[in-house]
Scaffold this active site. Structure first.
Site, PDB file in Angstrom:
ATOM      1  N   ARG A   1       0.822  -1.220   0.000  1.00  4.69           N
ATOM      2  CA  ARG A   1       0.000   0.000   0.000  1.00  4.69           C
ATOM      3  C   ARG A   1       0.854   1.268   0.000  1.00  4.69           C
ATOM      4  O   ARG A   1       0.426   2.305  -0.511  1.00  4.69           O
ATOM      5  CB  ARG A   1      -0.968  -0.008   1.186  1.00  4.69           C
TER       6      ARG A   1
ATOM      7  N   GLY B   1     -12.574  -4.306   1.550  1.00  2.00           N
ATOM      8  CA  GLY B   1     -13.990  -3.927   1.562  1.00  2.00           C
ATOM      9  C   GLY B   1     -14.342  -2.932   0.465  1.00  2.00           C
ATOM     10  O   GLY B   1     -15.414  -3.000  -0.143  1.00  2.00           O
TER      11      GLY B   1
END
Ligand code: 3PG
Ligand code: MG
Length: 418
Positions: free
Chosen positions: A40, A398
């Site tokens: 990330r 998500g």
């Protein structure tokens, strides 16, 4: 509508507030928190390099974990600032707060092209509450807002949504970062009219997590391959014995409706024809959280649709893996979300590994476009060392699911249109 991106901005000498998703897995080693996976961070480097080269004064904000308004030192972003500086090859200042005088002073001291990282925004409850006064405090130091945190874009929080409105009210620009742009392209536009055959692979524990995605993809896919514990809800709905497998008995009708829709739309919908099963045994011990420790014994292949009463299905079997791989090899576009079994345990990782290899082969040998929808499937690909051999891997968990469901993400909606 297309969103403004960092490419469109003139940020020379301007203070740019950049929301990133640095919610990275960490672990304590010798009393220090170390980062286990820097993906990330790495994925934000192009945006940061671009902004820096354009002479922006960059103020980075992120969350880490779920400290619920408390200053939990194990969830400090300080180690991330050090790692980012190392990866960027440029100093990154760290401020031990995300609002207030310290932040204002550090932001004012920035020269064009320099960066600083603020402390975990979730040390304040106002972040998740999307409190307007808090969003105004966050935005007080910025002229322009950039959101590169695709992984957190499904949250309407102060640093992902509220602050964009604050900046908008002042007439400031709100742009997508390059990672955000790529995520929206691959999970969005690229899947609008995918080259065919379009094969969708869905796994994971629960039908309830994936049902909206299944429903939407039934309108696009040629084939859907089902794995993971989710498959046992389908099997139960079809009247088979599933033993002690993870299942959602109250989702049987939802599973049947998906099968009906597949039939009506002539989508090939495949369920496992064999499984790797094991026998769960209560060891009588308790784990740190006080829960009984269950050991899985006697892993074995189970042919056919029924699973013995004392056993649990934990992976797809070799015949299913072979069949799925064959279908995947024939695909021109692939979307994969969710592992085929409990891949964290090597005894139940073969099905997921076989699917990962088939996706890579289809991409590398047959020119298929492969998109991995984040979360555990990304972990599985990385575990197999195949992360760089697919077309695109999402940094969202998500967020990618919600986006694939067709929902508008609040963090995206808040950005300026082109
Ligand atoms: C994630 O890791 O999924 C994102 O960073 C969002 O985190 P959250 O689920 O705690 O909001
Ligand atoms: Mg999450």
């Amino acid at each position: 509508m297309a969103k403004l991106t960092v490419n469109d901005l003139d940020v020379q000498g301007k203070k740019v507030f950049v929301r990133v998703d640095y919610n990275v897995p960490m672990e304590e080693k010798d009393g220090k928190m170390v980062i286990n996976d820097t993906t990330r961070i790495k994925e934000t480097l192009p945006t940061l390099r671009l902004l820096s080269s354009k002479g922006a004064k960059i103020i980075l904000a992120a969350h880490l974990g779920r400290p619920k308004g408390k200053r939990d030192p194990s969830l400090s972003l300080r180690p991330v600032a050090d790692k980012l500086a190392e990866m960027l090859g440029q100093p990154v200042a760290f401020v031990a707060d995300c609002t207030g005088e310290m932040v204002a002073a550090a932001a004012t001291a920035l020269k064009p092209g320099e960066l600083l990282l603020l402390e975990n925004v979730r040390y304040y409850n106002e972040e998740e509450a999307n409190d307007l006064a808090f969003a105004e405090k966050l935005g007080a130091v910025a002229d322009v807002y950039v959101n590169d945190a695709f992984g957190a874009a499904h949250r309407a929080h102060a640093s992902t949504e509220g602050i964009a409105r604050v900046i908008a009210k002042r007439g400031g620009q709100r742009a997508a970062g390059l990672l955000m742009e790529r995520e929206l392209k691959f999970l969005g536009a690229e899947l609008e009219n995918p080259p065919r055959p379009f094969v969708v692979i869905l796994g994971g524990a629960k039908v309830s997590d994936k049902i909206k995605v299944i429903d939407r993809l039934l309108e696009k896919a040629d084939t859907i391959l089902i794995g993971g514990a989710m498959a046992y809800t389908f099997k139960l709905a079809l009247g088979f014995q599933i033993g002690k497998s993870l299942v959602e008995p109250d989702k049987k009708d939802v599973a049947l409706a998906a099968l009906e829709k597949a039939k009506a739309r002539k989508v090939q919908f495949l369920l496992p024809v064999d499984n790797i099963i094991g026998t769960p045994v209560d060891t009588g011990k308790l784990n740190k959280k006080g829960k009984p420790v269950i050991e899985i014994r006697d892993p074995r292949i189970n042919n056919g649709d029924n699973i013995p009463a004392d056993a649990e299905g934990l992976d797809i079997g070799p015949e299913t893996a072979r069949k799925y791989a064959e279908v995947i090899q024939g695909a021109k576009s692939i979307l994969w979300n969710g592992p085929m079994g409990m891949f964290e345990d090597d005894r139940f990782a073969k099905g997921t590994a076989a699917v990962a290899q088939a996706v890579v082969d289809a991409t590398q040998k047959h020119g298929a476009k492969s998109i991995i929808g984040g979360g555990d499937s990304v972990k599985a690909l990385n575990k197999a060392g195949l992360g760089d051999k697919v077309t695109f891997m999402s940094t969202g968990g998500g967020a990618s699911l919600e986006f694939l469901e067709g929902l508008e993400l609040p963090g995206v909606a808040a950005l300026s249109d082109k």
